[in-house]
Design a protein around this motif. Structure first.
Motif: not given
Ligand SMILES: Cc1ncc(COP(=O)(O)O)c(C=O)c1O
Length: 401
Positions: A35, A378, A390, A376, A304-305, A308, A386, A311
């Motif tokens: 990351f 992502f 995480i 981080m 992906r955001r 992240m 991810i 998580s």
């Protein structure tokens, strides 16, 4: 015994160099989930499109000769026209192609600006924290970087004004949209105020805005440059995050007098950018691929955001704080319980095979700031990885606490 130039011997340069080396070594180990770097997703690189474009470019009736010959220092005319009409005008920046120069990425724009303006000892106000690679460039020119506080809406304008009065800086360096490293965005009111301060105190704002188009929630904001009435805002942007970082293309937008000096500096540095990259990039935009491509990459990054954010909320310990970026590639995480993230990074690489960037290096003055923080990114990690990584890291931190 080599006698290197004095610019390499400062303590600040050495410290920044170590941080950057650590960053790149974590990025280049394929056995780690990283990351760490700010690389775009490999799925976001327009490989198939460029296959088609490049075949056409290198046909006999195509633009092959233009791509392979020497060319203009300021960059291809049609690429600069595209920048003016497709990338700047819709964002409220009205300018002419004479005010735009193509550079070898955002980093070259910073380098050229320093070549043109910075004498040893000059002050540059930077965000606290800020992008460490640019800090290194500023330090290479022996500038003194003075940190300026931020809150959830970016640079605090009262502090900027105070520091302008105190230090008389040459530049105020800002990354206003989805900032590196925090993901924070400067509010619209503050953008306007910053342009006003630049005018009132006759100081240059160096606006570095490579993430602005990668917005996947919230509302678009106008660049600081759009509020500039006197030519004191210089805008640097990049094709790295929206097209390809390997093509090494960016651009800088400046008033005529500044542009004349930037032109000379570029000429004295490398004469011009890669014409192969410029031609391929110009064709990518001219042939209308960009809007669809941007939609596609924003979708990738939004997923992906979200993965992240979910998580971190699910697996990191209670008391963890993180930013919630509306775009870009980064979130800034602050851990509870006195955990030192520089130490955690070494443990995480060993036990979890997960890398990130420890927060301390992004603060120019150190003083222990950011010692519980981590940047981080992502952007370059698939959603399922991810989530699993995480979780692994979160479980490790919870056990440590
Ligand atoms: C804020 C900022 N400026 C500049 C750059 C460098 O971009 P380029 O690849 O165009 O040199 C980056 C890259 O990560 C960045 O985050």
């Amino acid at each position: 015994m080599y006698h290197f130039a004095d610019r390499w011997s400062t303590e600040a340069m050495e410290k920044t160099g170590v941080i950057l080396n650590n960053l790149f070594s974590a990025m280049s180990d394929p056995t780690l989930v990283s990351f760490g770097g700010g690389s775009p997703a490999k799925e976001a690189l327009p490989v198939e499109i460029l296959q088609r474009i490049s075949q056409a470019v290198f046909r006999r009736e195509g633009r092959g000769v233009e791509a392979l010959a020497y060319g203009q220092t300021q960059g291809l005319t049609d690429l600069r026209e595209i920048i003016v009409t497709q990338l700047l005008a819709p964002k409220g920046v009205q300018t002419k192609i004479e005010n735009v120069m193509i550079t070898a990425g955002g980093l070259e724009s910073m380098n050229l600006m320093c070549q043109v303006f910075i004498n040893p000892g000059d002050v540059i106000l930077v965000e606290d924290p800020t992008f460490v690679h640019c800090t290194m460039i500023f330090q290479m020119f022996k500038a003194k970087c003075v940190p300026c506080p931020m809150d959830d809406h970016g640079l605090v304008m009262e502090e900027v004004e105070e520091k302008i009065k105190q230090y008389h800086p040459k530049f105020i360096y800002t990354i206003p949209t989805f900032q590196n490293p925090t993901g924070i965005t400067l509010s619209q009111e503050r953008r306007q105020k910053l342009a006003e301060l630049a005018e009132t105190y006759d100081v240059i704002v160096l606006e570095d805005d490579p993430y602005r188009d990668i917005r996947y929630s919230g509302h678009d904001l106008l660049p600081v440059k759009s509020f500039d009435r006197v030519g004191n805002v210089v805008l640097a942007n990049s094709f790295s995050k929206i097209f390809s970082p390997g093509s090494r293309l960016g651009y800088i937008v400046a008033d005529e007098q500044i542009m004349a000096k930037l032109f000379d500096a570029k000429m004295a540095t490398n004469s011009h950018c890669s014409k192969i990259s410029e031609v391929l990039c110009a064709e990518f935009f001219k042939q209308g691929y960009y809007p669809e491509h941007l939609k596609k990459i924003c979708q990738i990054y939004r997923e992906r955001r979200d993965a992240m954010m979910e998580s971190l909320d699910a697996y990191f310990p209670a008391g963890t704080k993180h930013t919630y970026p509306d775009g870009g590639l980064f979130t800034w995480v602050e851990l509870p319980g006195g955990i030192n993230t520089t130490e955690l990074l070494a443990e995480s690489v060993r036990h979890c095979r997960v890398a990130f960037i420890a927060g301390e290096g992004f603060f120019v003055e150190g003083n222990g700031k950011g010692s519980n923080a981590m940047r981080m990114s992502f952007g370059n990690v698939p959603v399922d990885v991810i989530r699993s990584s995480i979780k692994t890291l979160g479980d490790y931190i919870c056990a440590k606490l």
